[in-house]
Design a protein around this motif. Structure first.
Motif, PDB file in Angstrom:
ATOM      1  N   THR A 167       0.832  -1.205   0.000  1.00 38.11           N
ATOM      2  CA  THR A 167       0.000   0.000   0.000  1.00 38.11           C
ATOM      3  C   THR A 167       0.861   1.248   0.000  1.00 38.11           C
ATOM      4  O   THR A 167       0.635   2.185  -0.779  1.00 38.11           O
ATOM      5  CB  THR A 167      -0.937  -0.002   1.222  1.00 38.11           C
ATOM      6  OG1 THR A 167      -1.853  -1.090   1.122  1.00 38.11           O
ATOM      7  CG2 THR A 167      -1.723   1.296   1.332  1.00 38.11           C
ATOM      8  N   LEU A 168       1.853   1.282   0.850  1.00 35.43           N
ATOM      9  CA  LEU A 168       2.734   2.447   0.936  1.00 35.43           C
ATOM     10  C   LEU A 168       3.589   2.585  -0.324  1.00 35.43           C
ATOM     11  O   LEU A 168       3.838   3.706  -0.791  1.00 35.43           O
ATOM     12  CB  LEU A 168       3.621   2.343   2.179  1.00 35.43           C
ATOM     13  CG  LEU A 168       2.876   2.468   3.510  1.00 35.43           C
ATOM     14  CD1 LEU A 168       3.819   2.158   4.674  1.00 35.43           C
ATOM     15  CD2 LEU A 168       2.268   3.856   3.682  1.00 35.43           C
ATOM     16  N   ALA A 169       4.043   1.466  -0.866  1.00 32.28           N
ATOM     17  CA  ALA A 169       4.839   1.521  -2.095  1.00 32.28           C
ATOM     18  C   ALA A 169       4.011   2.116  -3.229  1.00 32.28           C
ATOM     19  O   ALA A 169       4.495   2.949  -4.009  1.00 32.28           O
ATOM     20  CB  ALA A 169       5.336   0.130  -2.471  1.00 32.28           C
ATOM     21  N   ALA A 170       2.742   1.709  -3.323  1.00 31.88           N
ATOM     22  CA  ALA A 170       1.871   2.239  -4.375  1.00 31.88           C
ATOM     23  C   ALA A 170       1.533   3.696  -4.122  1.00 31.88           C
ATOM     24  O   ALA A 170       1.400   4.489  -5.062  1.00 31.88           O
ATOM     25  CB  ALA A 170       0.597   1.406  -4.467  1.00 31.88           C
ATOM     26  N   TYR A 171       1.395   4.081  -2.876  1.00 33.08           N
ATOM     27  CA  TYR A 171       1.114   5.482  -2.551  1.00 33.08           C
ATOM     28  C   TYR A 171       2.271   6.367  -3.011  1.00 33.08           C
ATOM     29  O   TYR A 171       2.062   7.478  -3.504  1.00 33.08           O
ATOM     30  CB  TYR A 171       0.912   5.627  -1.044  1.00 33.08           C
ATOM     31  CG  TYR A 171       0.373   6.974  -0.611  1.00 33.08           C
ATOM     32  CD1 TYR A 171      -0.998   7.207  -0.539  1.00 33.08           C
ATOM     33  CD2 TYR A 171       1.227   8.009  -0.248  1.00 33.08           C
ATOM     34  CE1 TYR A 171      -1.506   8.436  -0.143  1.00 33.08           C
ATOM     35  CE2 TYR A 171       0.734   9.245   0.142  1.00 33.08           C
ATOM     36  CZ  TYR A 171      -0.632   9.449   0.204  1.00 33.08           C
ATOM     37  OH  TYR A 171      -1.120  10.682   0.592  1.00 33.08           O
ATOM     38  N   ASN A 172       3.472   5.855  -2.894  1.00 27.42           N
ATOM     39  CA  ASN A 172       4.645   6.640  -3.273  1.00 27.42           C
ATOM     40  C   ASN A 172       4.935   6.579  -4.769  1.00 27.42           C
ATOM     41  O   ASN A 172       5.153   7.610  -5.412  1.00 27.42           O
ATOM     42  CB  ASN A 172       5.873   6.145  -2.506  1.00 27.42           C
ATOM     43  CG  ASN A 172       7.138   6.891  -2.876  1.00 27.42           C
ATOM     44  OD1 ASN A 172       7.934   6.411  -3.667  1.00 27.42           O
ATOM     45  ND2 ASN A 172       7.319   8.084  -2.309  1.00 27.42           N
ATOM     46  N   ALA A 173       4.950   5.371  -5.335  1.00 26.37           N
ATOM     47  CA  ALA A 173       5.406   5.194  -6.714  1.00 26.37           C
ATOM     48  C   ALA A 173       4.271   4.958  -7.704  1.00 26.37           C
ATOM     49  O   ALA A 173       4.486   5.039  -8.911  1.00 26.37           O
ATOM     50  CB  ALA A 173       6.392   4.036  -6.793  1.00 26.37           C
ATOM     51  N   GLY A 174       3.071   4.632  -7.206  1.00 22.84           N
ATOM     52  CA  GLY A 174       1.937   4.356  -8.076  1.00 22.84           C
ATOM     53  C   GLY A 174       1.685   2.868  -8.226  1.00 22.84           C
ATOM     54  O   GLY A 174       2.629   2.064  -8.218  1.00 22.84           O
ATOM     55  N   PRO A 175       0.413   2.455  -8.346  1.00 21.69           N
ATOM     56  CA  PRO A 175       0.078   1.041  -8.500  1.00 21.69           C
ATOM     57  C   PRO A 175       0.729   0.389  -9.714  1.00 21.69           C
ATOM     58  O   PRO A 175       1.062  -0.798  -9.677  1.00 21.69           O
ATOM     59  CB  PRO A 175      -1.460   1.059  -8.643  1.00 21.69           C
ATOM     60  CG  PRO A 175      -1.881   2.321  -7.966  1.00 21.69           C
ATOM     61  CD  PRO A 175      -0.795   3.309  -8.241  1.00 21.69           C
ATOM     62  N   GLU A 176       0.924   1.144 -10.779  1.00 21.77           N
ATOM     63  CA  GLU A 176       1.528   0.559 -11.974  1.00 21.77           C
ATOM     64  C   GLU A 176       2.966   0.139 -11.703  1.00 21.77           C
ATOM     65  O   GLU A 176       3.430  -0.900 -12.192  1.00 21.77           O
ATOM     66  CB  GLU A 176       1.475   1.559 -13.134  1.00 21.77           C
ATOM     67  CG  GLU A 176       2.078   1.045 -14.434  1.00 21.77           C
ATOM     68  CD  GLU A 176       1.389  -0.191 -14.987  1.00 21.77           C
ATOM     69  OE1 GLU A 176       2.032  -0.914 -15.772  1.00 21.77           O
ATOM     70  OE2 GLU A 176       0.219  -0.439 -14.630  1.00 21.77           O
ATOM     71  N   THR A 191      11.518   4.880  -3.117  1.00 22.54           N
ATOM     72  CA  THR A 191      10.321   4.181  -2.667  1.00 22.54           C
ATOM     73  C   THR A 191      10.653   3.208  -1.542  1.00 22.54           C
ATOM     74  O   THR A 191       9.918   3.120  -0.546  1.00 22.54           O
ATOM     75  CB  THR A 191       9.659   3.437  -3.839  1.00 22.54           C
ATOM     76  OG1 THR A 191       9.259   4.395  -4.824  1.00 22.54           O
ATOM     77  CG2 THR A 191       8.433   2.662  -3.381  1.00 22.54           C
ATOM     78  N   ARG A 192      11.749   2.486  -1.670  1.00 24.01           N
ATOM     79  CA  ARG A 192      12.139   1.552  -0.608  1.00 24.01           C
ATOM     80  C   ARG A 192      12.445   2.294   0.695  1.00 24.01           C
ATOM     81  O   ARG A 192      12.063   1.856   1.783  1.00 24.01           O
ATOM     82  CB  ARG A 192      13.347   0.720  -1.056  1.00 24.01           C
ATOM     83  CG  ARG A 192      12.989  -0.283  -2.147  1.00 24.01           C
ATOM     84  CD  ARG A 192      14.164  -1.141  -2.556  1.00 24.01           C
ATOM     85  NE  ARG A 192      13.744  -2.169  -3.491  1.00 24.01           N
ATOM     86  CZ  ARG A 192      13.261  -3.356  -3.158  1.00 24.01           C
ATOM     87  NH1 ARG A 192      13.126  -3.659  -1.890  1.00 24.01           N
ATOM     88  NH2 ARG A 192      12.894  -4.223  -4.089  1.00 24.01           N
ATOM     89  N   GLU A 193      13.122   3.430   0.592  1.00 24.44           N
ATOM     90  CA  GLU A 193      13.424   4.224   1.775  1.00 24.44           C
ATOM     91  C   GLU A 193      12.143   4.826   2.349  1.00 24.44           C
ATOM     92  O   GLU A 193      11.979   4.914   3.577  1.00 24.44           O
ATOM     93  CB  GLU A 193      14.418   5.333   1.420  1.00 24.44           C
ATOM     94  CG  GLU A 193      14.817   6.238   2.568  1.00 24.44           C
ATOM     95  CD  GLU A 193      15.614   5.529   3.667  1.00 24.44           C
ATOM     96  OE1 GLU A 193      15.943   6.198   4.655  1.00 24.44           O
ATOM     97  OE2 GLU A 193      15.907   4.318   3.533  1.00 24.44           O
ATOM     98  N   TYR A 194      11.254   5.234   1.485  1.00 23.26           N
ATOM     99  CA  TYR A 194       9.971   5.794   1.912  1.00 23.26           C
ATOM    100  C   TYR A 194       9.192   4.770   2.735  1.00 23.26           C
ATOM    101  O   TYR A 194       8.707   5.080   3.837  1.00 23.26           O
ATOM    102  CB  TYR A 194       9.171   6.208   0.679  1.00 23.26           C
ATOM    103  CG  TYR A 194       7.762   6.652   0.969  1.00 23.26           C
ATOM    104  CD1 TYR A 194       7.485   7.966   1.319  1.00 23.26           C
ATOM    105  CD2 TYR A 194       6.702   5.751   0.881  1.00 23.26           C
ATOM    106  CE1 TYR A 194       6.183   8.376   1.581  1.00 23.26           C
ATOM    107  CE2 TYR A 194       5.399   6.152   1.150  1.00 23.26           C
ATOM    108  CZ  TYR A 194       5.154   7.465   1.494  1.00 23.26           C
ATOM    109  OH  TYR A 194       3.870   7.874   1.766  1.00 23.26           O
ATOM    110  N   VAL A 195       9.068   3.561   2.215  1.00 28.08           N
ATOM    111  CA  VAL A 195       8.332   2.513   2.924  1.00 28.08           C
ATOM    112  C   VAL A 195       8.979   2.242   4.270  1.00 28.08           C
ATOM    113  O   VAL A 195       8.294   2.138   5.302  1.00 28.08           O
ATOM    114  CB  VAL A 195       8.255   1.227   2.079  1.00 28.08           C
ATOM    115  CG1 VAL A 195       7.685   0.075   2.906  1.00 28.08           C
ATOM    116  CG2 VAL A 195       7.398   1.449   0.836  1.00 28.08           C
ATOM    117  N   ARG A 196      10.307   2.149   4.285  1.00 22.46           N
ATOM    118  CA  ARG A 196      11.016   1.876   5.542  1.00 22.46           C
ATOM    119  C   ARG A 196      10.736   2.965   6.576  1.00 22.46           C
ATOM    120  O   ARG A 196      10.447   2.680   7.741  1.00 22.46           O
ATOM    121  CB  ARG A 196      12.521   1.790   5.286  1.00 22.46           C
ATOM    122  CG  ARG A 196      13.333   1.370   6.510  1.00 22.46           C
ATOM    123  CD  ARG A 196      14.817   1.582   6.298  1.00 22.46           C
ATOM    124  NE  ARG A 196      15.152   2.995   6.208  1.00 22.46           N
ATOM    125  CZ  ARG A 196      15.245   3.817   7.267  1.00 22.46           C
ATOM    126  NH1 ARG A 196      14.988   3.363   8.481  1.00 22.46           N
ATOM    127  NH2 ARG A 196      15.567   5.079   7.106  1.00 22.46           N
TER     128      ARG A 196
END
Length: 209
Positions: A167-176, A191-196
């Motif tokens: 969910t967080l990865a898609a919020y940052n980078a998009g579902p696609e 994105t990986r740092e964002y999720v972390r």
């Protein structure tokens, strides 16, 4: 990053990932007899009605750099400033208040006027298209921005069966981007740092730190 520990902590609301005929980019909703709003991208109840069609690939930054990198406000100060809006959105979309606080901390450092280099706006850093799809008229108005960000998180949570990391990865980078990554976290350093960061702050806020 292991996703399994977060599955039970991220509650689902309404029907999820069911009817094949439903488009992943469509959002359906209904309000039950108790006044609870239900949302799904794969409706299984006849009461669901389509309320929005999201553009494929919609995300927050889409690979852009987050503007806010300063130390987040203490939990008590952030809650005091936006407590009513956070509680209302968390209750309406069945999300943990700690998650909304964590997303805001990483996205904007609780600056309601924040703008990223990619044009994401406000507390939850909504891209213009996402703000429109979430019915946000003024992305710099705290209540509207928090409501729109929470609504988008709920849509994504339903799409990924409550998996907080996806969910967080898609919020940052998009579902696609998540789809292209084989339904996982894209190999994008930001994105990986964002999720972390969001997950770490979520755990800290939930523990009262």
């Amino acid at each position: 990053m292991s996703v399994r520990p977060y599955l039970a902590r991220f509650a689902l609301l309404g029907a999820v990932l069911a009817a094949p005929a439903a488009r992943a980019s469509d959002l359906y909703s209904y309000v039950d007899s108790d006044g609870v709003a239900h949302f799904s991208n794969a409706p299984s109840d006849p009461r669901f009605r389509r309320i929005a069609r999201l553009k494929d690939g919609g995300g927050v930054y889409r690979g852009g750099k987050a503007q806010a990198r300063a130390r987040p406000l203490p939990r008590s100060e952030a809650q005091a400033r936006y407590r009513e809006h956070i509680r209302a959105a968390a209750t309406k979309y069945n999300l943990p208040e700690a998650l909304l606080l964590a997303v805001m901390a990483v996205e904007s450092n609780f600056d309601h006027r924040a703008v990223s280099e990619k044009g994401a706006m406000g507390l939850m850093q909504l891209m213009p298209g996402t703000a429109r799809d979430m019915y946000v008229g003024d992305a710099y108005e705290p209540a509207e921005n928090i409501e729109g960000g929470a609504r988008y998180l709920r849509i994504l949570a339903n799409q990924y069966a409550g998996d907080m990391v996806k969910t967080l990865a898609a919020y940052n980078a998009g579902p696609e981007a998540v789809r292209r990554a084989g339904d996982g976290v894209p190999n994008i350093p930001e994105t990986r740092e964002y999720v972390r960061k969001v997950v770490a702050l979520y755990e800290a806020y939930k523990a009262g730190r």
